[in-house]
Design an enzyme around this catalytic site. Sequence first.
Site, PDB file in Angstrom:
ATOM      1  N   CYS A  25     -15.704 -28.360 111.147  1.00  0.00           N
ATOM      2  CA  CYS A  25     -14.868 -27.226 111.545  1.00  0.00           C
ATOM      3  C   CYS A  25     -14.122 -26.688 110.312  1.00  0.00           C
ATOM      4  CB  CYS A  25     -13.938 -27.638 112.669  1.00  0.00           C
ATOM      5  SG  CYS A  25     -12.906 -26.289 113.293  1.00  0.00           S
ATOM      6  N   ASP A  52     -21.575 -21.867 120.095  1.00  0.00           N
ATOM      7  CA  ASP A  52     -20.242 -21.914 119.504  1.00  0.00           C
ATOM      8  C   ASP A  52     -19.635 -20.521 119.603  1.00  0.00           C
ATOM      9  OD1 ASP A  52     -18.003 -21.991 117.799  1.00  0.00           O
ATOM     10  OD2 ASP A  52     -18.953 -23.463 116.476  1.00  0.00           O
ATOM     11  N   HIS A 107     -19.332 -25.721 119.805  1.00  0.00           N
ATOM     12  CA  HIS A 107     -18.555 -26.163 118.655  1.00  0.00           C
ATOM     13  C   HIS A 107     -18.214 -27.645 118.809  1.00  0.00           C
ATOM     14  CE1 HIS A 107     -15.953 -25.395 115.217  1.00  0.00           C
ATOM     15  NE2 HIS A 107     -15.002 -26.093 115.807  1.00  0.00           N
TER      16      HIS A 107
END
Length: 287
Positions: A166, A222, A255
């Site tokens: 991330c 995502d 994600h």
Amino acid sequence: MLKEEIDSLAAGREFSRRDFVQTTVGSGFAAALLPVAAQTVTTDGAGLEAGSVSIAVGDLQMPAYCAQPAGKTKLPVVVVASEIFGVHEHIADVCRRLARQGYLAIAPELFVRQGNAGAYTDIPRLIAEVVGKASDTQVNGDLDATVAWAAAHGGDVTKLGITGFCWGGRTTWSYVAHNPAVKAGVAWYGPVARPYFAGDKTVIDLAASIQAPVLGLYGAADTGIPVETLTQLEAALKAAGNTRCEIVVYPDTPHAFHADYRPSYRKEAAEDGWARCLAWFRKNGVA
């Protein structure tokens, strides 16, 4: 505000502060992540030297979590860049997994100047007050200090890699652009079309400076990283003459699919990505 992080966490979820145990870097889980999922992976530290260390960055003592095979020297080095939640137990476990593969793996607490990322329960506040104030200039300098520390403590930084998740995935791209000594990077679902710190460039903007091979691992579902932005990055890298990067997009995958302590975890994609990560490092001189 980062939509993919907010969407992947239960907003306003109740938790017990008794569950939030983070006495040293790499221990416990961040408050915003509780309760952790039942499938959370824990890697045994037997045969490893693993724990908190301190890295001098000017007058600052920056905490970090380091793991490496016990009694070994001249180890290839992998720097691990954390998510927005800082260096909690999952990031420490990633370091232990890498150490079991023969690496000196080290995860510096890159938000230490801004505050304790692990103590926040409100994600927008965390991003505004901590994550969004950590510039690439600051972070890259701290990573340079981390690499120097590794070189002085048993690491062979001629075999240097970086991986991150991330925020740390974007940091991976940024640090490869910053440091030509990095042999290879593996970026897990790091945004490429927007920075976290307002004054920084996007990864797409940095493409011309990214000369080392980077493997990008992303999920097609995502919501915060549209697939078209990955296509734009691929085009920018190609235009800059870098044909050694590769981007893998897993279908129907959200994600944070590697985060085994969260509901977003997708075992098949996570395991495939991990195998690709290790193979990428071996292929590109980080072994």
